[in-house]
Design a protein around this motif. Structure first.
Motif, PDB file in Angstrom:
ATOM      1  N   LEU A 289       0.860  -1.180   0.000  1.00 34.17           N
ATOM      2  CA  LEU A 289       0.000   0.000   0.000  1.00 34.17           C
ATOM      3  C   LEU A 289       0.896   1.230   0.000  1.00 34.17           C
ATOM      4  N   HIS A 290       0.690   2.125  -0.985  1.00 28.13           N
ATOM      5  CA  HIS A 290       1.567   3.272  -1.179  1.00 28.13           C
ATOM      6  C   HIS A 290       0.992   4.541  -0.552  1.00 28.13           C
ATOM      7  N   ARG A 291       1.863   5.481  -0.269  1.00 25.71           N
ATOM      8  CA  ARG A 291       1.434   6.771   0.253  1.00 25.71           C
ATOM      9  C   ARG A 291       0.562   7.486  -0.775  1.00 25.71           C
ATOM     10  N   GLY A 292      -0.538   8.050  -0.331  1.00 22.44           N
ATOM     11  CA  GLY A 292      -1.438   8.771  -1.223  1.00 22.44           C
ATOM     12  C   GLY A 292      -2.304   7.900  -2.094  1.00 22.44           C
ATOM     13  N   GLU A 293      -2.315   6.588  -1.850  1.00 25.47           N
ATOM     14  CA  GLU A 293      -3.081   5.656  -2.677  1.00 25.47           C
ATOM     15  C   GLU A 293      -4.405   5.295  -2.005  1.00 25.47           C
ATOM     16  N   VAL A 294      -5.431   5.105  -2.827  1.00 32.80           N
ATOM     17  CA  VAL A 294      -6.679   4.481  -2.378  1.00 32.80           C
ATOM     18  C   VAL A 294      -6.720   3.095  -3.012  1.00 32.80           C
ATOM     19  N   LEU A 295      -6.448   2.081  -2.213  1.00 34.89           N
ATOM     20  CA  LEU A 295      -6.405   0.697  -2.681  1.00 34.89           C
ATOM     21  C   LEU A 295      -7.702  -0.004  -2.276  1.00 34.89           C
ATOM     22  N   GLY A 296      -8.350  -0.642  -3.243  1.00 33.59           N
ATOM     23  CA  GLY A 296      -9.605  -1.328  -2.971  1.00 33.59           C
ATOM     24  C   GLY A 296      -9.417  -2.816  -2.740  1.00 33.59           C
ATOM     25  N   ILE A 297     -10.285  -3.387  -1.912  1.00 35.09           N
ATOM     26  CA  ILE A 297     -10.354  -4.840  -1.744  1.00 35.09           C
ATOM     27  C   ILE A 297     -11.785  -5.263  -2.028  1.00 35.09           C
ATOM     28  N   ALA A 298     -11.954  -6.118  -3.026  1.00 43.06           N
ATOM     29  CA  ALA A 298     -13.268  -6.580  -3.458  1.00 43.06           C
ATOM     30  C   ALA A 298     -13.396  -8.069  -3.186  1.00 43.06           C
ATOM     31  N   GLY A 299     -14.610  -8.566  -3.348  1.00 43.38           N
ATOM     32  CA  GLY A 299     -14.881  -9.987  -3.147  1.00 43.38           C
ATOM     33  C   GLY A 299     -16.285 -10.187  -2.632  1.00 43.38           C
ATOM     34  N   LEU A 300     -16.762 -11.393  -2.744  1.00 48.13           N
ATOM     35  CA  LEU A 300     -18.104 -11.712  -2.272  1.00 48.13           C
ATOM     36  C   LEU A 300     -18.116 -11.791  -0.748  1.00 48.13           C
ATOM     37  N   VAL A 301     -19.321 -11.767  -0.191  1.00 51.09           N
ATOM     38  CA  VAL A 301     -19.456 -11.918   1.259  1.00 51.09           C
ATOM     39  C   VAL A 301     -18.818 -13.244   1.679  1.00 51.09           C
ATOM     40  N   GLY A 302     -17.975 -13.198   2.705  1.00 53.93           N
ATOM     41  CA  GLY A 302     -17.284 -14.401   3.170  1.00 53.93           C
ATOM     42  C   GLY A 302     -15.948 -14.644   2.511  1.00 53.93           C
ATOM     43  N   SER A 469     -18.383  -4.122  -0.903  1.00 59.47           N
ATOM     44  CA  SER A 469     -19.124  -5.186  -1.583  1.00 59.47           C
ATOM     45  C   SER A 469     -19.786  -4.677  -2.848  1.00 59.47           C
ATOM     46  N   GLU A 470     -19.754  -3.358  -3.059  1.00 58.97           N
ATOM     47  CA  GLU A 470     -20.440  -2.772  -4.202  1.00 58.97           C
ATOM     48  C   GLU A 470     -19.443  -2.566  -5.346  1.00 58.97           C
ATOM     49  N   PRO A 471     -19.565  -3.310  -6.423  1.00 63.61           N
ATOM     50  CA  PRO A 471     -18.589  -3.207  -7.521  1.00 63.61           C
ATOM     51  C   PRO A 471     -18.591  -1.850  -8.205  1.00 63.61           C
ATOM     52  N   ASP A 472     -19.669  -1.060  -8.048  1.00 64.36           N
ATOM     53  CA  ASP A 472     -19.690   0.279  -8.634  1.00 64.36           C
ATOM     54  C   ASP A 472     -18.859   1.268  -7.823  1.00 64.36           C
ATOM     55  N   GLU A 473     -18.639   0.967  -6.537  1.00 63.64           N
ATOM     56  CA  GLU A 473     -17.972   1.932  -5.666  1.00 63.64           C
ATOM     57  C   GLU A 473     -16.472   1.991  -5.900  1.00 63.64           C
ATOM     58  N   LEU A 474     -15.840   0.837  -5.985  1.00 68.21           N
ATOM     59  CA  LEU A 474     -14.377   0.824  -6.079  1.00 68.21           C
ATOM     60  C   LEU A 474     -13.845   1.490  -7.349  1.00 68.21           C
ATOM     61  N   PRO A 475     -14.467   1.325  -8.528  1.00 68.72           N
ATOM     62  CA  PRO A 475     -13.957   2.043  -9.700  1.00 68.72           C
ATOM     63  C   PRO A 475     -14.002   3.562  -9.541  1.00 68.72           C
ATOM     64  N   LEU A 482      -7.684  -5.176  -5.294  1.00 73.28           N
ATOM     65  CA  LEU A 482      -7.348  -6.574  -5.042  1.00 73.28           C
ATOM     66  C   LEU A 482      -8.640  -7.353  -4.857  1.00 73.28           C
ATOM     67  N   VAL A 483      -8.757  -8.492  -5.494  1.00 76.19           N
ATOM     68  CA  VAL A 483      -9.965  -9.317  -5.410  1.00 76.19           C
ATOM     69  C   VAL A 483      -9.662 -10.559  -4.580  1.00 76.19           C
ATOM     70  N   MET A 484     -10.485 -10.793  -3.565  1.00 76.95           N
ATOM     71  CA  MET A 484     -10.310 -11.958  -2.691  1.00 76.95           C
ATOM     72  C   MET A 484     -11.389 -13.002  -2.960  1.00 76.95           C
ATOM     73  N   ILE A 485     -10.966 -14.259  -2.930  1.00 76.33           N
ATOM     74  CA  ILE A 485     -11.876 -15.403  -3.028  1.00 76.33           C
ATOM     75  C   ILE A 485     -11.418 -16.433  -2.009  1.00 76.33           C
ATOM     76  N   GLU A 486     -12.335 -16.854  -1.149  1.00 74.85           N
ATOM     77  CA  GLU A 486     -12.051 -17.913  -0.176  1.00 74.85           C
ATOM     78  C   GLU A 486     -10.765 -17.635   0.607  1.00 74.85           C
ATOM     79  N   GLY A 487     -10.588 -16.394   1.008  1.00 78.49           N
ATOM     80  CA  GLY A 487      -9.465 -16.034   1.857  1.00 78.49           C
ATOM     81  C   GLY A 487      -8.193 -15.671   1.138  1.00 78.49           C
ATOM     82  N   ARG A 488      -8.155 -15.803  -0.181  1.00 80.15           N
ATOM     83  CA  ARG A 488      -6.938 -15.520  -0.937  1.00 80.15           C
ATOM     84  C   ARG A 488      -7.125 -14.280  -1.813  1.00 80.15           C
ATOM     85  N   ILE A 489      -6.057 -13.505  -1.963  1.00 81.72           N
ATOM     86  CA  ILE A 489      -6.028 -12.452  -2.976  1.00 81.72           C
ATOM     87  C   ILE A 489      -5.677 -13.119  -4.299  1.00 81.72           C
TER      88      ILE A 489
END
Length: 517
Positions: A289-302, A469-475, A482-489
Motif C-alpha cells: 500500500l503506497h502513500r497517497g493511494e486508495v487501494l480497494g479490496i473486493a470480493g463476495l461476502v465471506g 461489496s459494491e462493484p460500482d464503488e471501487l472504480p 485486489l480481489v479476494m476469493i475464499e481467503g486468498r487475494i
C-alpha cells in the motif's frame, strides 16, 4: 424491471394504510413537514430518501413508538391513533429493522415467538403445539434450522427468515423492511426477493426501505420519495427509473462522477504485507500500500476481506506472515497497539463496533484523540472545552448534520454517523486508514460526500484501504483493486481495468485463477 414487477404495480385495491400530511417535530427539529403515502394489500411499495429525509420517523409513528403532531394515519380508510407497538401489531403491522430482534441463547422457535402470545397447557407453555402451528409457516419462508435447536451461530440471512416467520405467525397484513439486504450475500438477496414476491402474491403488503435503487426498481411497482421531511414524488410505471429516483432524492440532476485514479499515489510504500494468514478465513495475503493511494479490496461476502482488515488492525492475531510499516516491522497484538503505530479503522458495523450510540457526537469523535484533550499534561482529566472544540471543527469540516456536539450520536442519520466515525481519525492523522464498507446503508448524497473525503485524505498523503461489496464503488475511488476469493487475494486490477464488470467477473472466478492485470 423484471416480469413480476408488473403485478406489483399501481394497486387496484383500496389502501390498507395511508399516511396523510403527517408532521412531527422532536429533539428541537422538524423531522416531518407533511409526508403522505399509501400502501395497498399485496403491494411492494418502495420508500427512498436521503439520510435524515424522515423515513425512520414515519416508520416509528406507524410502529406506535411516537405520535404525529398533525396529519392522519388511516387503516382500512379509518383514522386511527396507533399509540403503541401492541396496537400496531393488533392492526396487522410488523416491522423488521436493520438491528434484528433476535436472542442467540434461545431456540429458533422461541425467537420466532418473541413478543407473541403462546399456547399453554396445564399452566405451562405448550411448545409442541406451538411448533405444530409454526412449522408450516417456517417451511414456507425457508427456515431450515430445526425449530428446537439453539439459534446461536445462525447467519444474518437466517435471522431475517426468523423475523419474517414471526411476522406471518402474527398474521401481519403489512411488513416493513428497513435495509433488508445490507448484510446479505447476492444469493441470500435473491432468496429474500423470492419470499417478498410470494408474500405479495398472498396479499401481504411490504414497505421496502432501501438505499439500493436497483433493488427498489426490481421489486417495487410504486415508490415514494422523501426529501427534507416531505414526500416529494410518487413514481410508478414508466416514470419509475433510476435517473428519476436519483433526481427526486437529491432535488436536481446529478453529475456522473468521473473515474478516480486512486489519489496521488507515490512510489513510497507505507505498508507491506507478506503471507498474512489466519485459517480458514485469510490465506497467504500479500500486497503493498503506497502513500497517497486508495487501494480497494473486493470480493463476495465471506471472501475474507473484513478478516484481513482485523489482522492489519490487531483485532485478531495471525497464524503466519509479516508486515512492515514505514520500513519498520509491524505486528500489532491489539487495536490499541495498531493505533499507536499509526493505523485507523472504520469498521463495517458502525453502530455496534464504531460508535457508543448513547454518548454524544463530541464523545465519539474524541475516542481516538484523548491525549489531545487532556486538561493538562500531568492529571488525566478531560477538558470539555478542548473536546467540544475538536468536535465543532470536525462537524463543520465534514458537514455533519447534528444539532450540537452534545447530541447523542444514535440520533443522527446513518450517513452522519459514518462521518463521525471517519471524523475521529482526522485529528489523529493515521498513516494508514482502513475503511470497511464506508458507504453501507447511507444515501446517495452522503455517499458522494464520503467519497470526496476519502479522495481528500489520499491527496494529503494518507494511505487508504477501502473494502466494499459494491462493484460500482471501487472504480469511482481506486486506481488499484485486489480481489479476494475464499481467503486468498487472487487478482489485482489496475488502471483502466478497474471496472465494475472486471470486479464482478474476478469475484466469481475460481480461487485457482489468480491473475494480475
Amino acid at each position: 424491471m423484471n416480469a413480476m414487477s408488473g403485478s406489483m404495480g399501481t394497486p387496484a385495491a383500496p389502501p390498507f394504510i395511508s399516511a396523510v400530511a403527517v408532521a412531527k417535530s422532536y429533539g428541537g427539529a422538524q423531522a416531518l413537514r407533511g409526508v403522505s403515502l399509501s400502501i395497498a394489500p399485496g403491494e411492494v411499495h418502495g420508500l427512498v430518501g436521503a439520510n435524515g429525509a424522515g423515513k425512520s420517523t414515519l416508520i416509528r409513528i406507524l410502529a406506535g413508538l411516537m405520535e404525529q403532531d398533525s396529519g392522519e394515519i388511516l387503516v382500512d380508510g379509518r383514522a386511527t391513533a396507533i399509540g403503541s407497538p401492541h396496537r400496531a401489531n393488533d392492526l396487522g403491522m410488523s416491522f423488521i429493522h436493520q438491528e434484528l430482534a433476535f436472542v442467540p441463547g434461545m431456540t429458533v422457535l422461541e425467537n420466532i415467538m418473541l413478543g407473541l402470545p403462546k399456547k399453554a397447557r396445564f399452566g405451562m407453555v405448550d411448545w409442541h403445539a406451538i411448533a405444530r402451528d409454526v412449522s408450516p409457516i417456517a417451511k414456507r419462508v425457508g427456515v431450515t434450522a430445526p425449530l428446537h435447536a439453539t439459534a446461536k451461530g445462525l447467519s444474518t440471512a437466517e435471522n431475517w427468515l426468523i423475523n419474517i416467520t414471526r411476522a406471518l405467525v402474527r398474521k401481519a397484513r403489512l411488513i416493513v423492511m428497513d435495509e433488508p439486504t445490507a448484510s446479505l450475500s447476492a444469493s441470500e438477496c435473491q432468496k429474500l426477493f423470492a419470499i417478498i414476491r410470494d408474500l405479495s402474491a398472498s396479499g401481504v403488503a411490504v414497505l421496502y426501505v432501501s438505499h439500493r435503487l436497483d433493488e427498489i426498481l426490481d421489486l417495487c411497482g410504486r415508490v415514494t420519495v422523501f426529501r427534507d421531511g416531505r414526500s416529494v414524488a410518487e413514481l410508478k410505471g414508466p416514470q419509475l427509473t433510476r435517473p428519476a429516483l436519483v433526481e427526486a432524492i437529491v432535488g436536481g440532476a446529478v453529475e456522473h462522477s468521473r473515474k478516480a485514479h486512486g489519489g496521488t499515489r507515490k512510489d513510497e510504500i507505507v505498508l507491506s504485507v507478506r503471507g498474512m494468514q489466519r485459517l480458514p478465513k485469510v490465506k497467504e495475503a500479500s500486497f503493498d500500500l503506497h502513500r497517497g493511494e486508495v487501494l480497494g479490496i473486493a470480493g463476495l461476502v465471506g471472501a475474507g476481506r473484513s478478516e484481513l482488515a482485523r489482522l492489519l488492525y490487531g483485532a485478531d492475531l495471525s497464524d503466519a506472515g509479516t508486515m512492515v510499516l514505514e520500513g519498520r516491522p509491524y505486528m500489532p497484538k491489539t487495536p490499541a497497539a495498531a493505533v499507536r503505530a499509526g493505523l485507523g479503522l472504520v469498521p463495517e458495523e458502525r453502530r455496534t463496533e464504531g460508535l457508543l450510540l448513547g454518548k454524544s457526537v463530541a464523545f465519539n469523535i474524541s475516542l481516538t484523540n484523548l491525549n489531545t484533550i487532556l486538561a493538562n499534561a500531568v492529571l488525566p482529566f478531560i477538558s470539555s472545552r478542548k473536546r467540544t472544540g475538536i468536535a465543532d471543527t470536525i462537524i463543520r469540516d465534514l458537514s455533519i448534520k447534528a444539532q450540537s456536539p452534545d447530541q447523542p450520536v444514535g440520533r443522527l442519520s446513518g450517513g452522519n454517523q459514518q462521518k463521525v466515525v471517519i471524523g475521529r481519525w482526522l485529528q489523529s492523522r493515521p498513516k494508514v486508514l482502513i475503511l470497511d464498507e464506508p458507504t453501507r446503508g447511507v444515501d446517495i448524497g452522503a455517499r458522494g460526500e464520503i467519497h470526496r473525503l476519502i479522495r481528500d485524505l489520499a491527496a494529503k498523503g494518507m494511505a487508504v484501504l477501502v473494502i466494499s461489496s459494491e462493484p460500482d464503488e471501487l472504480p469511482e475511488l481506486c486506481g488499484r483493486v485486489l480481489v479476494m476469493i475464499e481467503g486468498r487475494i487472487v487478482r489485482e486490477l489496475s488502471g483502466e481495468h478497474v471496472t465494475r464488470n472486471a470486479i464482478i467477473e474476478a469475484s466469481y472466478a475460481s480461487a485457482a485463477e489468480g491473475v494480475s492485470v
